[in-house]
Design a protein around this motif. Structure first.
Motif, PDB file in Angstrom:
ATOM      1  N   ASP A  31       0.835  -1.214   0.000  1.00 54.49           N
ATOM      2  CA  ASP A  31       0.000   0.000   0.000  1.00 54.49           C
ATOM      3  C   ASP A  31       0.867   1.261   0.000  1.00 54.49           C
ATOM      4  O   ASP A  31       0.541   2.252  -0.671  1.00 54.49           O
ATOM      5  CB  ASP A  31      -0.941   0.010   1.196  1.00 54.49           C
ATOM      6  N   LEU A  32       1.980   1.210   0.738  1.00 55.33           N
ATOM      7  CA  LEU A  32       2.896   2.356   0.775  1.00 55.33           C
ATOM      8  C   LEU A  32       3.435   2.651  -0.621  1.00 55.33           C
ATOM      9  O   LEU A  32       3.385   3.794  -1.087  1.00 55.33           O
ATOM     10  CB  LEU A  32       4.063   2.077   1.722  1.00 55.33           C
ATOM     11  N   TYR A  33       3.923   1.620  -1.300  1.00 56.79           N
ATOM     12  CA  TYR A  33       4.550   1.853  -2.604  1.00 56.79           C
ATOM     13  C   TYR A  33       3.534   2.270  -3.670  1.00 56.79           C
ATOM     14  O   TYR A  33       3.832   3.116  -4.511  1.00 56.79           O
ATOM     15  CB  TYR A  33       5.339   0.618  -3.041  1.00 56.79           C
ATOM     16  N   VAL A  34       2.335   1.704  -3.617  1.00 57.45           N
ATOM     17  CA  VAL A  34       1.288   2.135  -4.553  1.00 57.45           C
ATOM     18  C   VAL A  34       0.981   3.619  -4.331  1.00 57.45           C
ATOM     19  O   VAL A  34       0.856   4.394  -5.283  1.00 57.45           O
ATOM     20  CB  VAL A  34       0.016   1.272  -4.398  1.00 57.45           C
ATOM     21  N   SER A  35       0.900   4.009  -3.062  1.00 57.93           N
ATOM     22  CA  SER A  35       0.590   5.420  -2.756  1.00 57.93           C
ATOM     23  C   SER A  35       1.714   6.345  -3.197  1.00 57.93           C
ATOM     24  O   SER A  35       1.458   7.463  -3.671  1.00 57.93           O
ATOM     25  CB  SER A  35       0.307   5.596  -1.260  1.00 57.93           C
ATOM     26  N   ILE A  36       2.969   5.890  -3.081  1.00 66.94           N
ATOM     27  CA  ILE A  36       4.108   6.715  -3.503  1.00 66.94           C
ATOM     28  C   ILE A  36       4.104   6.908  -5.022  1.00 66.94           C
ATOM     29  O   ILE A  36       4.328   8.018  -5.526  1.00 66.94           O
ATOM     30  CB  ILE A  36       5.442   6.069  -3.052  1.00 66.94           C
ATOM     31  N   ILE A  37       3.860   5.825  -5.757  1.00 65.34           N
ATOM     32  CA  ILE A  37       3.823   5.928  -7.229  1.00 65.34           C
ATOM     33  C   ILE A  37       2.689   6.862  -7.651  1.00 65.34           C
ATOM     34  O   ILE A  37       2.861   7.720  -8.521  1.00 65.34           O
ATOM     35  CB  ILE A  37       3.661   4.533  -7.879  1.00 65.34           C
ATOM     36  N   LYS A  38       1.538   6.723  -7.011  1.00 70.77           N
ATOM     37  CA  LYS A  38       0.404   7.613  -7.319  1.00 70.77           C
ATOM     38  C   LYS A  38       0.766   9.070  -7.027  1.00 70.77           C
ATOM     39  O   LYS A  38       0.468   9.967  -7.829  1.00 70.77           O
ATOM     40  CB  LYS A  38      -0.824   7.223  -6.470  1.00 70.77           C
ATOM     41  N   GLU A  60       5.906  -4.842 -10.927  1.00 75.85           N
ATOM     42  CA  GLU A  60       5.032  -4.472 -12.054  1.00 75.85           C
ATOM     43  C   GLU A  60       3.567  -4.457 -11.614  1.00 75.85           C
ATOM     44  O   GLU A  60       2.791  -3.591 -12.039  1.00 75.85           O
ATOM     45  CB  GLU A  60       5.218  -5.466 -13.207  1.00 75.85           C
ATOM     46  N   GLU A  61       3.184  -5.412 -10.767  1.00 79.35           N
ATOM     47  CA  GLU A  61       1.803  -5.431 -10.269  1.00 79.35           C
ATOM     48  C   GLU A  61       1.479  -4.168  -9.481  1.00 79.35           C
ATOM     49  O   GLU A  61       0.378  -3.608  -9.597  1.00 79.35           O
ATOM     50  CB  GLU A  61       1.585  -6.666  -9.397  1.00 79.35           C
ATOM     51  N   LEU A  62       2.438  -3.708  -8.679  1.00 77.89           N
ATOM     52  CA  LEU A  62       2.233  -2.477  -7.901  1.00 77.89           C
ATOM     53  C   LEU A  62       2.093  -1.268  -8.823  1.00 77.89           C
ATOM     54  O   LEU A  62       1.247  -0.394  -8.594  1.00 77.89           O
ATOM     55  CB  LEU A  62       3.391  -2.269  -6.920  1.00 77.89           C
ATOM     56  N   VAL A  63       2.928  -1.220  -9.867  1.00 76.79           N
ATOM     57  CA  VAL A  63       2.814  -0.134 -10.847  1.00 76.79           C
ATOM     58  C   VAL A  63       1.435  -0.181 -11.503  1.00 76.79           C
ATOM     59  O   VAL A  63       0.764   0.852 -11.669  1.00 76.79           O
ATOM     60  CB  VAL A  63       3.930  -0.233 -11.904  1.00 76.79           C
ATOM     61  N   GLY A  64       0.991  -1.379 -11.862  1.00 78.39           N
ATOM     62  CA  GLY A  64      -0.331  -1.533 -12.470  1.00 78.39           C
ATOM     63  C   GLY A  64      -1.445  -1.028 -11.573  1.00 78.39           C
ATOM     64  O   GLY A  64      -2.382  -0.356 -12.043  1.00 78.39           O
ATOM     65  N   ARG A  65      -1.345  -1.332 -10.291  1.00 79.75           N
ATOM     66  CA  ARG A  65      -2.346  -0.835  -9.336  1.00 79.75           C
ATOM     67  C   ARG A  65      -2.312   0.686  -9.251  1.00 79.75           C
ATOM     68  O   ARG A  65      -3.360   1.347  -9.169  1.00 79.75           O
ATOM     69  CB  ARG A  65      -2.091  -1.425  -7.946  1.00 79.75           C
TER      70      ARG A  65
END
Length: 260
Positions: A31-38, A60-65
């Motif tokens: 969740d942290l990394y998804v929020s950072i990319i966003k 890659e899955e995290l980037v996709g999310r």
């Protein structure tokens, strides 16, 4: 600078060790990394660099999310095929798996992660050409390629970019690889732009940071922006803010020379 036909932010976001390391996933901070990319995308960073090897595909899955709520046409996704997957059919299988994990209909820039002397570059580049012709990939490139290897790859298909290690403690690419890229319309993407943090304790960088009222990271990135798209990693929103503020000033020529 344009990358694969899209306007690219001066600095991108690297995702190595987000969601795991060398072929090993880690789900503990998803969740942290998804929020950072966003957050990075919201702040104007539209180049996101990843690879099938990172976290065994989990990155890659995290980037996709992270990208699913944004306009895909405004984001540039870079991912890479591992050297053990460079035979024609392996490239095709790798890209299909990456597309599924990224939850995207296409990849902007698909790179050969490292050269593999056991597989002919021609075979890999023919697979890359097929992917572009089918619209699965917008453009292709290489990573960690010397001038000679770039020339060989180019003889079979157009290369958009070469992703290389480039930072103030590793300026060797300025002697040959970067001039060759600049002369041949090949973009340079700089990984490890802060040398795993080592440049931040460099006295020259610290002194210039004081002079410009900037952070050492901003000085180091600003130097690289002149000839590349650096892709630092960020693990906190304030890191993203720091990155974004690295491209809104200019180093004096004499200060650039002092860093060489």
């Amino acid at each position: 600078m344009k990358l694969c036909g899209k306007e690219a932010s001066p600095v991108g976001l690297g995702t190595w060790k987000m969601g795991g390391g060398y072929w090993t996933p880690d789900y503990s901070k998803d969740d942290l990394y998804v929020s950072i990319i966003k957050y990075a995308i919201e702040k104007g960073i539209n180049v996101i660099d990843t690879a099938e090897m990172y976290g065994g595909g989990h990155t890659e899955e995290l980037v996709g999310r992270a990208i699913k709520d944004f306009d895909r046409e405004k984001i540039i996704i870079i991912t890479k095929v591992w050297p053990s997957h460079l035979k024609f059919h392996d490239v095709i299988e790798s890209v299909k798996a990456s597309l599924k994990r990224l939850n995207s209909e296409y990849i902007d820039l698909y790179l050969i992660h490292w050269p593999n002397p056991e597989v002919e570059i021609e075979e890999t580049m023919r697979a890359m050409e097929k992917l572009v012709n089918e619209g699965i990939v917008r453009c292709v490139g290489v990573s960690n390629f010397s001038v000679e290897l770039m020339k060989e790859a180019q003889s079979f298909y157009k290369i958009e970019a070469n992703e290389i290690e480039y930072n103030l403690h590793h300026l060797e690419p300025e002697k040959d690889v970067i001039p060759y890229c600049e002369s041949n319309g090949i973009k340079v993407i700089a990984y490890s732009p802060l040398a795993q943090g080592r440049v931040l304790s460099d006295k020259r960088v610290i002194d210039l940071a004081k002079k410009y009222g900037r952070t050492p990271a901003q000085i180091a990135l600003n130097y690289l922006i002149r000839r590349s798209i650096p892709i630092p990693k960020a693990s906190k929103p304030e890191h993203v803010d720091e990155i974004v503020s690295s491209w809104n000033f200019q180093l004096d020529k004499k200060d650039i020379e002092a860093l060489k």
